[in-house]
Design a protein around this motif. Structure first.
Motif, PDB file in Angstrom:
ATOM      1  N   LEU A 120     -35.678 -40.381  -3.473  1.00  0.00           N
ATOM      2  CA  LEU A 120     -35.973 -40.732  -5.041  1.00  0.00           C
ATOM      3  C   LEU A 120     -35.106 -42.204  -5.380  1.00  0.00           C
ATOM      4  N   LEU A 122     -33.660 -44.213  -7.652  1.00  0.00           N
ATOM      5  CA  LEU A 122     -33.601 -44.524  -9.404  1.00  0.00           C
ATOM      6  C   LEU A 122     -32.949 -45.745 -10.154  1.00  0.00           C
ATOM      7  N   ASN A 123     -33.527 -45.733 -11.046  1.00  0.00           N
ATOM      8  CA  ASN A 123     -33.120 -47.173 -12.236  1.00  0.00           C
ATOM      9  C   ASN A 123     -31.390 -46.538 -12.727  1.00  0.00           C
ATOM     10  N   ILE A 128     -32.042 -50.342  -9.198  1.00  0.00           N
ATOM     11  CA  ILE A 128     -32.594 -49.401  -7.859  1.00  0.00           C
ATOM     12  C   ILE A 128     -30.987 -48.876  -6.953  1.00  0.00           C
ATOM     13  N   ALA A 199     -30.292 -40.703 -14.659  1.00  0.00           N
ATOM     14  CA  ALA A 199     -30.740 -41.625 -13.727  1.00  0.00           C
ATOM     15  C   ALA A 199     -31.728 -40.382 -13.864  1.00  0.00           C
ATOM     16  N   LEU A 200     -30.747 -39.600 -12.666  1.00  0.00           N
ATOM     17  CA  LEU A 200     -31.255 -38.231 -11.936  1.00  0.00           C
ATOM     18  C   LEU A 200     -31.439 -37.154 -12.726  1.00  0.00           C
ATOM     19  N   GLN A 202     -33.952 -37.572 -15.325  1.00  0.00           N
ATOM     20  CA  GLN A 202     -35.272 -37.925 -16.042  1.00  0.00           C
ATOM     21  C   GLN A 202     -35.814 -38.017 -14.489  1.00  0.00           C
ATOM     22  N   LYS A 203     -35.375 -38.308 -13.472  1.00  0.00           N
ATOM     23  CA  LYS A 203     -36.048 -38.186 -12.424  1.00  0.00           C
ATOM     24  C   LYS A 203     -36.432 -36.394 -12.203  1.00  0.00           C
ATOM     25  N   PHE A 204     -35.480 -35.986 -12.122  1.00  0.00           N
ATOM     26  CA  PHE A 204     -36.316 -34.787 -12.133  1.00  0.00           C
ATOM     27  C   PHE A 204     -37.330 -33.938 -12.996  1.00  0.00           C
ATOM     28  N   GLN A 205     -37.138 -35.267 -14.445  1.00  0.00           N
ATOM     29  CA  GLN A 205     -38.051 -34.170 -15.133  1.00  0.00           C
ATOM     30  C   GLN A 205     -38.896 -35.459 -14.414  1.00  0.00           C
ATOM     31  N   GLU A 206     -39.267 -35.710 -13.838  1.00  0.00           N
ATOM     32  CA  GLU A 206     -40.247 -37.042 -13.952  1.00  0.00           C
ATOM     33  C   GLU A 206     -41.407 -35.942 -13.264  1.00  0.00           C
ATOM     34  N   LEU A 207     -40.660 -35.769 -11.883  1.00  0.00           N
ATOM     35  CA  LEU A 207     -41.416 -35.583 -10.384  1.00  0.00           C
ATOM     36  C   LEU A 207     -42.065 -33.988 -11.500  1.00  0.00           C
TER      37      LEU A 207
END
Length: 246
Positions: A120, A122-123, A128, A199-200, A202-207
């Motif tokens: 993953l 993350l920003n 990054i 950020a983490l 949000q990344k789970f939510q995006e996936l």
């Protein structure tokens, strides 16, 4: 009295069933139902194929129940004789599959799946940060409409790599609401910044919001996902350019 399958349908069904069986390590039951005619059958063509089975396993991937329905299909006739099914053109298929909690954990922790999970990115405050999930991951189906996922991850920060633990609770998509992240927690005491945690999450939510998944060149869209304690049922639409060799 229902019409009996024609001889060409029986022969092609048996040939495809044998080809599928050769790619499986285990199958408690499996049936193949084909609608075709003599002219199409000799070319490996059919108007549609229905496949159903129980306890089917390929490597570390196992499903308790499986039902697949395809549209028009064309299979290379020579590949049928050789026991390795190859499509002459892409097909669309719908599938309903049921997995137990044990099936999910077996799949999530298999090298076959792990090799296909990219890091993953993350920003975090403009930087990054790659995050690599670590095995074993633990999936639980504790209640109706709830999926729990826990595990460890390595953060590759500018100052060097470090490990954290996480737990998430996912509420699948339904007719009334989109898929959502109900709870998210990073293991305390790891010195993680609030910015990283956000950020983490949000990344789970995006996936979770991805319209489809790409698996071995196939595009898979989840139409329905039903969770009961200890069991998960998926209804999918899939674009299949070629039968994968997992």
């Amino acid at each position: 009295m229902p019409d009996q399958p024609h001889l060409e349908e029986q022969l092609l069904s048996q040939a495809i069933a044998a080809g599928l069986s050769s790619q499986l390590d285990e199958a408690e039951t499996m049936s193949v139902d084909i609608h075709t005619d003599v002219a199409k059958a000799v070319q490996g063509k059919a108007d549609g194929i229905a496949i159903s089975g129980q306890g089917m396993a390929m490597g570390d991937i196992r499903v308790q129940d499986l039902e697949v329905q395809t549209d028009r299909i064309a299979i290379n006739p020579l590949s049928i004789l050789l026991g390795k099914l190859e499509l002459s053109h892409p097909i669309d298929a719908t599938a309903t599959l049921t997995l137990t909690e044990a099936d999910l954990n077996r799949a999530m922790n298999s090298p076959m799946v792990a090799e296909r999970i990219p890091p993953l990115l993350l920003n975090v405050d403009g930087t990054i940060v790659p995050v690599e999930l670590q095995l074993p991951l633990e999936v639980k189906l504790p209640a109706a409409g709830r999926i729990a996922l826990g595990g460890k991850a390595v953060l590759f920060e500018p100052a060097g790599p470090r490990q954290t633990e996480f737990d998430v609770m996912i509420v699948p998509h339904s007719d009334h609401q989109p898929v959502r992240l109900e709870a998210f927690q990073c293991q305390p005491g790891q010195g993680l910044s609030l910015e990283f945690t956000i950020a983490l999450m949000q990344k789970f939510q995006e996936l979770l919001q991805l319209p489809y998944l790409e698996i071995e060149g196939m595009a898979v869209r989840v139409k329905r996902l039903e969770v009961q304690p200890g069991q998960l049922t998926l209804e999918t639409e899939t674009y299949i350019p070629q039968i994968p060799s997992l």
